[in-house]
Design a protein around this motif. Structure first.
Motif, mmCIF file in Angstrom:
data_model
loop_
_atom_site.group_PDB
_atom_site.id
_atom_site.type_symbol
_atom_site.label_atom_id
_atom_site.label_comp_id
_atom_site.label_asym_id
_atom_site.label_seq_id
_atom_site.Cartn_x
_atom_site.Cartn_y
_atom_site.Cartn_z
ATOM 1 N N GLY A 71 -41.891 -83.326 -7.462
ATOM 2 C CA GLY A 71 -41.881 -83.963 -8.764
ATOM 3 C C GLY A 71 -43.044 -84.924 -8.933
ATOM 4 O O GLY A 71 -44.140 -84.707 -8.419
ATOM 5 N N GLU A 72 -42.813 -86.012 -9.667
ATOM 6 C CA GLU A 72 -43.865 -86.968 -10.013
ATOM 7 C C GLU A 72 -43.921 -88.094 -8.978
ATOM 8 O O GLU A 72 -42.957 -88.832 -8.796
ATOM 9 C CB GLU A 72 -43.603 -87.559 -11.403
ATOM 10 N N VAL A 73 -45.056 -88.215 -8.339
ATOM 11 C CA VAL A 73 -45.281 -89.282 -7.362
ATOM 12 C C VAL A 73 -46.628 -89.920 -7.686
ATOM 13 O O VAL A 73 -47.639 -89.224 -7.818
ATOM 14 C CB VAL A 73 -45.273 -88.745 -5.915
ATOM 15 N N SER A 74 -46.641 -91.221 -7.826
ATOM 16 C CA SER A 74 -47.860 -91.952 -8.158
ATOM 17 C C SER A 74 -48.121 -93.015 -7.100
ATOM 18 O O SER A 74 -47.201 -93.524 -6.462
ATOM 19 C CB SER A 74 -47.752 -92.618 -9.539
ATOM 20 N N VAL A 84 -52.892 -93.731 -9.491
ATOM 21 C CA VAL A 84 -53.453 -92.391 -9.363
ATOM 22 C C VAL A 84 -52.324 -91.430 -8.997
ATOM 23 O O VAL A 84 -51.288 -91.832 -8.473
ATOM 24 C CB VAL A 84 -54.570 -92.342 -8.299
ATOM 25 N N ALA A 85 -52.547 -90.153 -9.283
ATOM 26 C CA ALA A 85 -51.556 -89.132 -8.939
ATOM 27 C C ALA A 85 -51.533 -88.934 -7.431
ATOM 28 O O ALA A 85 -52.579 -88.803 -6.788
ATOM 29 C CB ALA A 85 -51.879 -87.823 -9.653
ATOM 30 N N SER A 466 -46.854 -90.327 -15.397
ATOM 31 C CA SER A 466 -46.252 -91.477 -16.067
ATOM 32 C C SER A 466 -46.476 -92.710 -15.210
ATOM 33 O O SER A 466 -46.202 -92.696 -14.017
ATOM 34 C CB SER A 466 -44.755 -91.265 -16.314
ATOM 35 N N VAL A 467 -47.007 -93.765 -15.836
ATOM 36 C CA VAL A 467 -47.200 -95.025 -15.115
ATOM 37 C C VAL A 467 -45.845 -95.698 -14.978
ATOM 38 O O VAL A 467 -45.121 -95.860 -15.971
ATOM 39 C CB VAL A 467 -48.178 -95.932 -15.864
ATOM 40 N N PRO A 468 -45.456 -96.072 -13.776
ATOM 41 C CA PRO A 468 -44.134 -96.694 -13.601
ATOM 42 C C PRO A 468 -43.989 -97.944 -14.447
ATOM 43 O O PRO A 468 -44.930 -98.714 -14.619
ATOM 44 C CB PRO A 468 -44.105 -97.021 -12.098
ATOM 45 N N ARG A 469 -42.798 -98.112 -15.003
ATOM 46 C CA ARG A 469 -42.534 -99.298 -15.813
ATOM 47 C C ARG A 469 -42.442 -100.527 -14.922
ATOM 48 O O ARG A 469 -42.206 -100.443 -13.728
ATOM 49 C CB ARG A 469 -41.214 -99.118 -16.577
ATOM 50 N N ALA A 470 -42.666 -101.671 -15.529
ATOM 51 C CA ALA A 470 -42.619 -102.920 -14.784
ATOM 52 C C ALA A 470 -41.200 -103.209 -14.321
ATOM 53 O O ALA A 470 -40.220 -102.830 -14.962
ATOM 54 C CB ALA A 470 -43.135 -104.065 -15.656
ATOM 55 N N THR A 471 -41.079 -103.880 -13.186
ATOM 56 C CA THR A 471 -39.782 -104.279 -12.666
ATOM 57 C C THR A 471 -39.738 -105.786 -12.528
ATOM 58 O O THR A 471 -40.766 -106.438 -12.289
ATOM 59 C CB THR A 471 -39.502 -103.627 -11.300
#
Length: 607
Positions: A71-74, A84-85, A466-471
């Motif tokens: 899946g998606e890993v950044s 980056v991807a 997708s850039v991870p959202r802030a936590t």
């Protein structure tokens, strides 16, 4: 004649008049037309013998890898701050962050014994990554840390409220909610949980729930939930890694060999002994061609292979060509510890003129490289000797590449790209270079005079999905207060500072389970961590209340685990049925990943 070169990308307008004069004088010498040696040396460094170990500074900069993706890993690069991807075999260093998307997974391998698996919607920070020292911060999501065998690594798994340290080999699942609450489950093995107020053991088959600030958290111990899809997937990965046949053929320190079994065979070739040959590559394949050069902090230009098995064979050992078996990888002698290198190649420039985007000072249109054969001298291009300026430590000497390197005499042994493509991160058209093209070339010893671009820090041409959202979980408690760990809240202390107390590791497995299920504060007088469990042998002799004078001990004591039923990782207690956190539940079926499969048919060694 010696001339200090300027790095690629320099503007001619910035060149001093003295430098211009030197270039004109140099250009006027007729001998240049016939390829007399061009030397650009600011601080020449002698070649490093093939058997020499790493510099001390290298050991303070550990390198992990992404060993599996679904899946998606950044990855947020710690040196540039850019997301980056991710790709399989991407190198990871201190201050990098790994984030997964919905229904995604990743596996990060630190060495042959330590692996972190990351579930969906998770974010992890590599706060400290050094040789023998791993400190990780779990901002959100679910992870499982797998210690496959006893390890001397100084390991911490830090959450916003507690610091977790595995006591021995085992499988340890940790979840962190958006609100910063932590759930620590010991499937197998035992972990010690640290806070400023004291410590608490969590044994196989138990789960600790912790909440509140790290300065004054509270907790309860419950029976671990039954195994779910995430645990079963982790078990299948364990079996795949532990069934690794290739590990027996490599020296100590080499890791990432579990992918070799399914992609090649081991054969005995004199005089090297057992060597590995890939069998899942295309016709005309050659080492160091299916991938790209990526700029990595400290190590500089690092090879990222798109072959799924391409970690160990490109960062340890050497390649050679055998008439019977084709390209084969020699991992090095089994008697010496191997150390990681960003690549093991010889670099050189070739072709007339100055490449597009290169600027003044190199004099070659193309950059070439050739894999080093066994026992050939290795010339590193990174480290303290080359810090402090791009052109420091550069040494370019006229040479016949085919006369210097054995693999350059193999029909498809040399690879190259235009110099402008190299610096721009364009490696979709890596060329096979003939020996006649490099009979007169500029051999690079020391730092490669190539100025990295933004694209040079990316592992692939793919964009971040997708850039991870802030936590909100940006502060973490650390037992030792290592580099990269925030310690801003009241109650944070470095391990061993006045006011920090930790209990002796018990000789018998007394634990802090609360039969009533009530939450307690760490170090609270009379809390249940000072009382023995009814279902475990041993008593409370020698235990003291946390935080009271005299409760601190000088060190961790040897641990003799009590007899118990570890079947399925659930201990000898009846597991409670609890659902996985809704925001971290991993998928049960895999999703495709970039570079996840090789083409069909067609811990650090500089040897």
């Amino acid at each position: 004649m010696k001339l200090k070169h300027l790095p690629f990308g320099c503007n001619r307008a910035l060149v001093s008049s003295e430098m211009k004069r030197r270039f004109l004088v140099l250009a006027s010498i007729p001998l240049l037309a016939v390829g007399v040696a061009i030397q650009a040396q600011a601080q020449a460094q002698p070649p490093v013998p093939a058997s020499q170990g790493p510099a001390p500074e290298d050991l303070s900069r550990g390198v992990a890898r992404i060993s599996l993706m679904e899946g998606e890993v950044s990855v947020r690069r710690g040196d540039s701050g850019e997301w980056v991807a991710g790709v399989i075999n991407a190198p990871l260093m201190t201050d990098d962050r790994i984030a997964t998307g919905q229904n995604s997974r990743a596996e990060v391998q630190f060495d042959a014994a330590n692996i972190l698996r990351i579930g969906g919607n998770s974010e992890i920070h590599l706060a400290v990554l050094e040789s023998g020292r791993y400190h990780l911060e779990i901002a959100r999501g679910t992870v499982t840390y797998r210690m496959l065998r006893q390890s001397r690594v100084d390991l911490e798994l830090n959450t916003p409220s507690v610091s977790v340290r595995p006591g021995r080999e085992g499988a340890f699942r940790i979840s962190v909610t958006e609100g910063g609450e932590s759930e620590i489950t010991a499937r197998t093995g035992d972990v010690e949980v640290f806070t400023p107020k004291g410590t608490q053991w969590v044994y196989a088959g138990q789960t600790m729930l912790a909440r509140g600030s790290a300065a004054d958290p509270e907790f309860q111990i419950v029976n671990a939930a039954a195994l779910d899809d995430w645990d079963r997937w982790n078990g299948s990965r364990d079996r795949a890694v532990q069934s690794n046949n290739s590990a027996q053929y490599v020296p100590p320190g080499v890791y990432g060999t579990e992918d070799l079994d399914a992609n090649g065979t081991w054969v005995n070739v004199a005089p090297y002994g057992n060597v590995w040959r890939p069998t899942t590559v295309a016709v005309g394949w050659a080492p160091y061609r299916n991938g790209r050069w990526v700029w990595v902090n400290w190590y500089g230009w690092t090879w990222v292979s798109y072959d799924t098995w391409g970690w160990a064979p490109y960062h340890y050992g050497r390649w050679f060509f055998d008439a019977r078996w084709g390209w084969s990888w020699y991992p090095g002698g089994l008697g010496a510890t191997a150390y990681w290198s960003p690549a093991l190649v010889g670099f050189f420039g070739y072709g007339g003129g100055v490449g597009i985007g290169v600027g003044v000072g190199f004099g070659f249109a193309n950059i070439g490289w050739v894999p080093l054969a066994p026992y050939e001298t290795f010339r590193p291009w990174w480290g303290a000797a080359y810090a402090g300026g791009l052109n420091r430590g550069v040494n370019i000497t006229n040479a016949n590449v085919t006369a210097l390197y054995r693999n350059a005499r193999v029909a498809n042994g040399i690879s190259g790209v235009a110099a402008g493509d190299f610096t721009a991160g364009r490696f979709g058209n890596v060329q096979r270079v003939s020996g006649s093209q490099v009979q007169t070339a500029g051999l690079v010893s020391g730092r490669l005079p190539l100025n990295p671009s933004i694209a040079s820090r990316r592992y692939s041409d793919r964009t971040v999905a997708s850039v991870p959202r802030a936590t909100s979980n940006t502060q973490f408690y650390s037992r030792s207060g290592g580099q990269g760990t925030t310690q801003a809240q009241s109650g944070y202390h470095r391990f061993g500072d006045p006011g920090t107390s930790q209990n002796t590791r018990p000789s018998q497995a007394a634990t802090g389970s609360n039969a009533a299920g009530q939450r307690q504060r760490f170090g609270e007088p009379g809390s249940s961590q000072n009382a023995p469990r009814n279902d475990r042998p041993g008593g409370s002799s020698g235990w003291k209340s946390f935080g009271t004078p005299g409760s601190s001990t000088g060190g961790r004591q040897p641990y003799n685990p009590p007899p118990q039923n570890r079947s399925g990782g659930s201990g000898n207690t009846t597991p409670q049925q609890r659902s996985a956190p809704s925001n971290t539940a991993p998928r049960s079926t895999p999703a495709p990943s970039g570079h996840a499969a090789p083409a069909k048919g067609g811990d650090k060694g500089r040897r």
